[in-house]
Design a protein around this motif. Structure first.
Motif, PDB file in Angstrom:
ATOM      1  N   VAL A 256      52.327  54.286  42.099  1.00 54.42           N
ATOM      2  CA  VAL A 256      52.271  54.547  43.548  1.00 54.42           C
ATOM      3  C   VAL A 256      51.659  53.358  44.436  1.00 54.42           C
ATOM      4  CG1 VAL A 256      51.264  56.000  45.051  1.00 54.42           C
ATOM      5  CG2 VAL A 256      52.210  57.066  43.183  1.00 54.42           C
ATOM      6  N   LEU A 257      50.579  52.699  43.773  1.00 53.36           N
ATOM      7  CA  LEU A 257      49.754  51.667  44.461  1.00 53.36           C
ATOM      8  C   LEU A 257      49.062  50.775  43.574  1.00 53.36           C
ATOM      9  CD1 LEU A 257      48.673  50.790  47.416  1.00 53.36           C
ATOM     10  CD2 LEU A 257      46.797  52.480  46.943  1.00 53.36           C
ATOM     11  N   LEU A 258      49.108  49.502  43.917  1.00 52.20           N
ATOM     12  CA  LEU A 258      48.458  48.487  43.224  1.00 52.20           C
ATOM     13  C   LEU A 258      47.390  47.805  44.233  1.00 52.20           C
ATOM     14  CD1 LEU A 258      48.047  46.404  41.156  1.00 52.20           C
ATOM     15  CD2 LEU A 258      49.708  44.992  42.059  1.00 52.20           C
ATOM     16  N   VAL A 259      46.135  47.942  43.670  1.00 49.15           N
ATOM     17  CA  VAL A 259      44.836  47.681  44.546  1.00 49.15           C
ATOM     18  C   VAL A 259      44.622  46.018  44.182  1.00 49.15           C
ATOM     19  CG1 VAL A 259      42.737  48.251  45.332  1.00 49.15           C
ATOM     20  CG2 VAL A 259      44.553  49.927  44.903  1.00 49.15           C
ATOM     21  N   VAL A 260      44.377  45.273  44.659  1.00 49.12           N
ATOM     22  CA  VAL A 260      43.702  44.075  44.379  1.00 49.12           C
ATOM     23  C   VAL A 260      42.621  43.699  45.486  1.00 49.12           C
ATOM     24  CG1 VAL A 260      45.593  43.256  43.200  1.00 49.12           C
ATOM     25  CG2 VAL A 260      45.512  42.689  45.540  1.00 49.12           C
ATOM     26  N   GLY A 261      41.498  42.753  45.163  1.00 50.27           N
ATOM     27  CA  GLY A 261      40.673  42.212  46.220  1.00 50.27           C
ATOM     28  C   GLY A 261      41.440  40.745  46.766  1.00 50.27           C
ATOM     29  N   SER A 262      40.875  40.337  47.758  1.00 53.19           N
ATOM     30  CA  SER A 262      41.226  39.163  48.280  1.00 53.19           C
ATOM     31  C   SER A 262      40.036  38.167  48.484  1.00 53.19           C
ATOM     32  CB  SER A 262      41.966  39.263  49.615  1.00 53.19           C
ATOM     33  OG  SER A 262      42.352  38.209  50.205  1.00 53.19           O
ATOM     34  N   HIS A 263      40.216  36.812  48.169  1.00 54.30           N
ATOM     35  CA  HIS A 263      39.020  35.698  48.284  1.00 54.30           C
ATOM     36  C   HIS A 263      37.972  35.977  47.458  1.00 54.30           C
ATOM     37  CE1 HIS A 263      41.230  34.256  51.572  1.00 54.30           C
ATOM     38  NE2 HIS A 263      41.136  35.389  52.413  1.00 54.30           N
ATOM     39  N   GLY A 264      38.186  36.731  46.072  1.00 58.82           N
ATOM     40  CA  GLY A 264      36.995  36.818  45.196  1.00 58.82           C
ATOM     41  C   GLY A 264      37.279  35.877  44.056  1.00 58.82           C
ATOM     42  N   ARG A 265      36.113  35.560  43.699  1.00 59.51           N
ATOM     43  CA  ARG A 265      36.106  34.650  42.327  1.00 59.51           C
ATOM     44  C   ARG A 265      35.120  35.303  41.354  1.00 59.51           C
ATOM     45  NH1 ARG A 265      36.764  29.248  41.205  1.00 59.51           N
ATOM     46  NH2 ARG A 265      36.916  28.802  43.492  1.00 59.51           N
ATOM     47  N   GLY A 266      35.687  35.381  40.071  1.00 58.13           N
ATOM     48  CA  GLY A 266      34.930  36.160  39.092  1.00 58.13           C
ATOM     49  C   GLY A 266      34.039  35.179  38.200  1.00 58.13           C
ATOM     50  N   ARG A 267      33.618  35.463  36.967  1.00 56.56           N
ATOM     51  CA  ARG A 267      32.850  34.573  36.176  1.00 56.56           C
ATOM     52  C   ARG A 267      33.686  33.307  35.730  1.00 56.56           C
ATOM     53  NH1 ARG A 267      29.337  39.234  32.819  1.00 56.56           N
ATOM     54  NH2 ARG A 267      28.967  40.522  34.365  1.00 56.56           N
ATOM     55  N   PHE A 268      34.786  33.745  35.458  1.00 50.84           N
ATOM     56  CA  PHE A 268      35.775  32.718  35.036  1.00 50.84           C
ATOM     57  C   PHE A 268      36.765  32.205  36.195  1.00 50.84           C
ATOM     58  CE2 PHE A 268      34.298  35.179  31.517  1.00 50.84           C
ATOM     59  CZ  PHE A 268      33.743  34.484  30.765  1.00 50.84           C
ATOM     60  N   ALA A 269      37.091  30.960  36.001  1.00 52.20           N
ATOM     61  CA  ALA A 269      37.747  30.299  36.928  1.00 52.20           C
ATOM     62  C   ALA A 269      39.276  30.674  37.224  1.00 52.20           C
ATOM     63  CB  ALA A 269      37.648  28.856  37.009  1.00 52.20           C
ATOM     64  N   GLU A 270      39.773  31.354  36.231  1.00 51.68           N
ATOM     65  CA  GLU A 270      41.142  31.880  36.329  1.00 51.68           C
ATOM     66  C   GLU A 270      41.269  32.798  37.004  1.00 51.68           C
ATOM     67  OE1 GLU A 270      40.169  30.367  31.902  1.00 51.68           O
ATOM     68  OE2 GLU A 270      39.143  31.200  33.623  1.00 51.68           O
ATOM     69  N   MET A 271      40.200  34.030  37.139  1.00 55.01           N
ATOM     70  CA  MET A 271      40.346  35.085  37.763  1.00 55.01           C
ATOM     71  C   MET A 271      40.096  34.913  39.221  1.00 55.01           C
ATOM     72  SD  MET A 271      41.186  37.412  35.693  1.00 55.01           S
ATOM     73  CE  MET A 271      41.078  38.827  36.873  1.00 55.01           C
ATOM     74  N   LEU A 272      40.942  34.207  39.979  1.00 58.71           N
ATOM     75  CA  LEU A 272      40.906  34.030  41.258  1.00 58.71           C
ATOM     76  C   LEU A 272      41.786  35.275  42.139  1.00 58.71           C
ATOM     77  CD1 LEU A 272      41.000  30.377  41.821  1.00 58.71           C
ATOM     78  CD2 LEU A 272      39.172  31.679  42.452  1.00 58.71           C
ATOM     79  N   LEU A 273      40.952  36.534  42.453  1.00 59.86           N
ATOM     80  CA  LEU A 273      41.949  37.439  42.886  1.00 59.86           C
ATOM     81  C   LEU A 273      42.649  37.218  44.353  1.00 59.86           C
ATOM     82  CD1 LEU A 273      40.336  40.718  41.774  1.00 59.86           C
ATOM     83  CD2 LEU A 273      42.613  39.633  41.012  1.00 59.86           C
ATOM     84  N   GLY A 274      41.841  36.152  45.061  1.00 59.61           N
ATOM     85  CA  GLY A 274      42.131  35.668  46.357  1.00 59.61           C
ATOM     86  C   GLY A 274      43.733  35.201  46.280  1.00 59.61           C
ATOM     87  N   SER A 275      43.908  34.400  45.175  1.00 55.51           N
ATOM     88  CA  SER A 275      45.224  33.885  44.921  1.00 55.51           C
ATOM     89  C   SER A 275      46.227  34.782  44.632  1.00 55.51           C
ATOM     90  CB  SER A 275      45.216  32.587  44.294  1.00 55.51           C
ATOM     91  OG  SER A 275      44.743  32.767  42.978  1.00 55.51           O
ATOM     92  N   VAL A 276      45.810  35.768  43.433  1.00 57.59           N
ATOM     93  CA  VAL A 276      46.514  36.603  42.902  1.00 57.59           C
ATOM     94  C   VAL A 276      46.879  37.729  43.711  1.00 57.59           C
ATOM     95  CG1 VAL A 276      46.290  38.720  41.327  1.00 57.59           C
ATOM     96  CG2 VAL A 276      45.667  36.532  40.618  1.00 57.59           C
ATOM     97  N   SER A 277      46.348  38.002  44.798  1.00 59.26           N
ATOM     98  CA  SER A 277      46.658  39.016  45.841  1.00 59.26           C
ATOM     99  C   SER A 277      47.946  38.288  46.477  1.00 59.26           C
ATOM    100  CB  SER A 277      45.585  39.323  46.996  1.00 59.26           C
ATOM    101  OG  SER A 277      45.425  38.180  47.614  1.00 59.26           O
ATOM    102  N   GLN A 278      47.881  37.152  46.963  1.00 55.94           N
ATOM    103  CA  GLN A 278      49.539  36.737  47.771  1.00 55.94           C
ATOM    104  C   GLN A 278      50.430  36.792  46.673  1.00 55.94           C
ATOM    105  OE1 GLN A 278      49.301  36.267  50.864  1.00 55.94           O
ATOM    106  NE2 GLN A 278      46.922  37.054  50.793  1.00 55.94           N
ATOM    107  N   VAL A 279      50.087  36.533  45.227  1.00 56.62           N
ATOM    108  CA  VAL A 279      51.324  36.689  44.486  1.00 56.62           C
ATOM    109  C   VAL A 279      51.911  38.191  44.129  1.00 56.62           C
ATOM    110  CG1 VAL A 279      51.863  36.199  42.120  1.00 56.62           C
ATOM    111  CG2 VAL A 279      50.512  34.653  42.976  1.00 56.62           C
ATOM    112  N   VAL A 280      50.912  38.900  44.253  1.00 59.49           N
ATOM    113  CA  VAL A 280      51.626  40.323  43.968  1.00 59.49           C
ATOM    114  C   VAL A 280      52.073  40.727  45.311  1.00 59.49           C
ATOM    115  CG1 VAL A 280      50.049  40.781  42.359  1.00 59.49           C
ATOM    116  CG2 VAL A 280      49.250  41.401  44.369  1.00 59.49           C
TER     117      VAL A 280
END
Length: 299
Positions: A256-280
């Motif tokens: 029904v819904l996909l939820v993502v964060g924007s402009h966030g960086r996790g412990r590992f450089a690969e997990m950039l949800l800021g850019s992931v949000s724009q891809v999804v």
């Protein structure tokens, strides 16, 4: 508490076929959350090619204003028919679309925008509006998207909400929104933490195992305490070895819904949800909620 003192759900409409899904989604949100609904249409007057022709300019502006009122009246009437228990306020705002919509998020609990399709070069303006608003809004933004024919049957069978986490503050905001939404709507919640393997030789198996254990801790820490706060939400968590955007879009097929964060960086450089949000936002097949944490919204 009066309706005017509660933060509203805001839905942006433009008179296109995308409005129906956005209004449906916003009306449902306002109803289950017991919040007022503000229906907003932005009147962006055209730039006059011949500014000296004042009479023509006046006629064009009058037509635009009349059309805007009709769009707003139709949208408000549709919202009231879908949620008769909700206080609906129609608003026409004059100005550029993105700044006007962003201003509407200042006092909102949630904004809903329509998007009928995944990214298409012919719809760059719509994509640009959703991308800019979701990146800078002061409240969560849902981009309501209709599944394609083959995905609709999957949605009816599966449903549920999917959220991506990475251990950052922004993913904490995303998971909070996802649990709240799942609780309000009575839906199951799937929590995904995706990570990518390093391009190392097989001799680095030990390091890889250590990395996987670290990623498992990220997922466990992200989950901590939420099921106790929302005991009514059925939760499934998954650690996925894949690119975050691809993993989330595959898991969200039929959700029904996909939820993502924007402009966030996790412990590992690969997990950039800021850019992931724009891809999804451009490519996912389901509706998307993009959530920023309070610190990001205050920037």
């Amino acid at each position: 508490m009066s309706g005017t003192s509660r933060p509203p759900v805001v839905v942006g409409v433009d008179g296109s076929k995308c409005d129906e899904l956005a209004i449906r989604w916003a009306a449902t949100e306002a109803s289950v959350r017991r919040l007022p609904l503000r229906v907003v249409h932005v009147l962006d007057p055209p730039v006059m090619a011949r500014p000296y022709d004042l009479e023509l300019g006046d006629r064009i502006l009058a037509y635009c204003a009349e059309h805007a009122k009709q769009v707003m009246d139709d949208a408000a009437a549709r919202a009231r028919s879908l949620a008769p228990d909700v206080e609906v306020t129609p608003t026409v705002v004059t100005g550029e679309v993105v700044p006007a919509l962003l201003a509407e998020t200042d006092d909102a609990r949630l904004m809903v925008l329509g998007s009928g399709q995944r990214f298409d070069a012919s719809r760059v303006r719509l994509g640009s509006v959703a991308a800019h608003v979701s990146a800078h809004a002061r409240c969560p933004v849902i981009v309501a998207r209709a599944p394609e024919k083959g995905e609709l049957a999957s949605a009816l069978r599966r449903g549920g909400i999917v959220v991506g986490v990475d251990g950052s503050a922004i993913s904490e905001a995303a998971i909070a929104f996802a649990f709240e939404e799942a609780s309000w709507r009575g839906l199951d919640l799937t929590i995904i933490h995706a990570w990518q393997t390093s391009r190392m030789p097989v001799t680095f198996d030990v390091a890889e195992a250590t990395r996987e254990a670290a990623e498992e801790r990220v997922l466990a820490e992200a989950l901590a305490g939420w099921s106790e706060k929302y005991p009514d939400v059925q939760v499934m968590s998954r650690l996925v070895r894949d690119h975050p955007a691809r993993a989330l879009m595959e898991e969200a097929m039929g959700a029904v819904l996909l939820v993502v964060g924007s402009h966030g960086r996790g412990r590992f450089a690969e997990m950039l949800l800021g850019s992931v949000s724009q891809v999804v936002l451009r490519h996912a097949s389901t509706s998307i909620a993009i959530v920023r944490n309070q610190e990001s919204r205050n920037r």
